[in-house]
Design an enzyme around this catalytic site. Structure first.
Site, PDB file in Angstrom:
ATOM      1  N   GLU A 129       1.008  -1.190   0.210  1.00 50.08           N
ATOM      2  CA  GLU A 129       0.214  -0.003   0.121  1.00 50.08           C
ATOM      3  C   GLU A 129       0.900   1.304  -0.041  1.00 50.08           C
ATOM      4  OE1 GLU A 129      -3.322   0.408  -0.084  1.00 50.08           O
ATOM      5  OE2 GLU A 129      -4.245  -1.301   0.353  1.00 50.08           O
ATOM      6  N   HIS A 167      -3.914  -3.095  -8.284  1.00 48.18           N
ATOM      7  CA  HIS A 167      -5.182  -3.477  -7.575  1.00 48.18           C
ATOM      8  C   HIS A 167      -6.404  -3.297  -8.602  1.00 48.18           C
ATOM      9  CE1 HIS A 167      -8.098  -3.685  -3.983  1.00 48.18           C
ATOM     10  NE2 HIS A 167      -7.970  -4.769  -4.535  1.00 48.18           N
ATOM     11  N   ASP A 177      -6.865   1.930  -8.302  1.00 46.54           N
ATOM     12  CA  ASP A 177      -5.741   2.107  -7.593  1.00 46.54           C
ATOM     13  C   ASP A 177      -4.399   1.017  -8.260  1.00 46.54           C
ATOM     14  OD1 ASP A 177      -6.858   0.154  -5.836  1.00 46.54           O
ATOM     15  OD2 ASP A 177      -5.351   0.304  -4.481  1.00 46.54           O
TER      16      ASP A 177
HETATM   17 ZN   LIG Z   1      -6.322  -1.254  -3.232  1.00 50.11          ZN
END
Ligand SMILES: [Zn+2]
Length: 291
Positions: A129, A167, A177
């Site tokens: 992330e 993603h 994203d």
């Molecule tokens: Zn994501």
């Protein structure tokens, strides 16, 4: 790194370790405890544990943006049981790397998604992330740290170049994203993800020793070209775009969403469901690399 200040996550770290202990117990069971399905199996008389094995390895890296405003907010989100989301790594805007889970465990970052025929991406991937509100650019410090991390992961788990994806690639109907400013091209240059041959962006067709202005088709043989040939009208893609997208890995059950995801990753300027001539050429060049 170790710090003198009190760790604000010491409480959830204790909970983390408790869970590790539970899973370790499960891994150590031999013979493994039988669940309902296995009790019906016709087992032989003696249990024989093999002596030849190691841990399963992740084979994909999925990159995300957090769509949150600070790394603290994300660390908090991933330590609250009710959110049911997590990732192995979080990278802050200033390039600090937080590892929240051992690579060999399954984080909850992918949700339902598909890439090729792989449906449970959480089981086969590492989630990273990036601290980003969803619209801003990714800082150079963050990208440098990301590249360092990807090098380690690629080497550690022998992850193929093509298996560094976003993603949105695995969940085109649900996710956008990382955002269109993400430097996929730069990463592909480092061996993380594939990219098309950019010669198709600045091709030259030579006629009578001079480049044909504005020519865009490089596959056409020189002797087939006359100044009147409308090469722009020729098909730039030699198979159905849906099939090309599926060869790359996209779930095309929602074709519009799959095209948008493809454009978010490889075109990045106009993220919509329309494939222009240029997009088709990129797709044509790219799908062959995935075959
Ligand atoms: Zn994501």
């Amino acid at each position: 790194m170790a710090s003198c200040a009190t760790n604000p996550y010491s409480k959830t770290n204790r909970e983390h370790k408790k869970q590790l202990k539970e899973y370790s117990k499960q891994l150590r069971e031999f013979p493994p405890q039988l669940d309902n399905g296995a009790t019906l199996l016709n087992f032989g008389e003696h249990q024989a544990g093999t002596t030849n094995f190691n841990l399963r390895k992740p084979n994909y890296v999925i990159i995300h943006h957090t769509a949150q405003n600070s790394v603290e907010q994300t660390l908090m989100t991933f330590t609250l049981p009710r959110t049911q989301v997590s990732s192995h790594y979080v990278i802050s805007r200033n390039g600090e790397v937080y590892q929240m889970l051992n690579d060999y465990y399954r984080a909850w970052h992918g949700g339902s998604g598909k890439w090729g025929n792989t449906s449970d991406l959480n089981s086969s991937s590492i989630g990273i992330e990036l601290d980003n509100n969803g619209f801003e650019e990714f800082s150079p410090a963050m990208i440098n740290s990301l590249i360092d991390l990807l090098k380690v992961l690629k080497e550690r788990h022998k992850i193929p170049d093509a298996n560094f994806i976003g993603h949105s690639d695995i969940a085109p109907s649900r996710k956008v994203d990382p955002n269109p400013t993400f430097p996929w091209r730069l990463l592909a240059g480092e061996g993380f993800g594939l990219w098309y041959d950019e010669i198709i962006e600045t091709p030259e067709v030579i006629i009578d020793g001079r480049p044909l202005p504005g020519s865009i088709e490089i596959q056409v043989l020189e002797n087939e070209i006359t100044p009147n040939t409308k090469i722009e009208e020729e098909s730039p893609l030699d198979i159905d775009p849906e099939i090309a997208l599926r060869i790359i890995g996209y779930d095309t059950s929602n074709l519009d969403a799959a095209i948008k995801a493809f454009k978010l990753h490889f075109i990045q300027t106009e993220v919509n469901g329309v494939l222009t001539d240029h997009d088709l050429r990129v797709l044509n060049n790219l799908y062959k690399k995935y075959m």
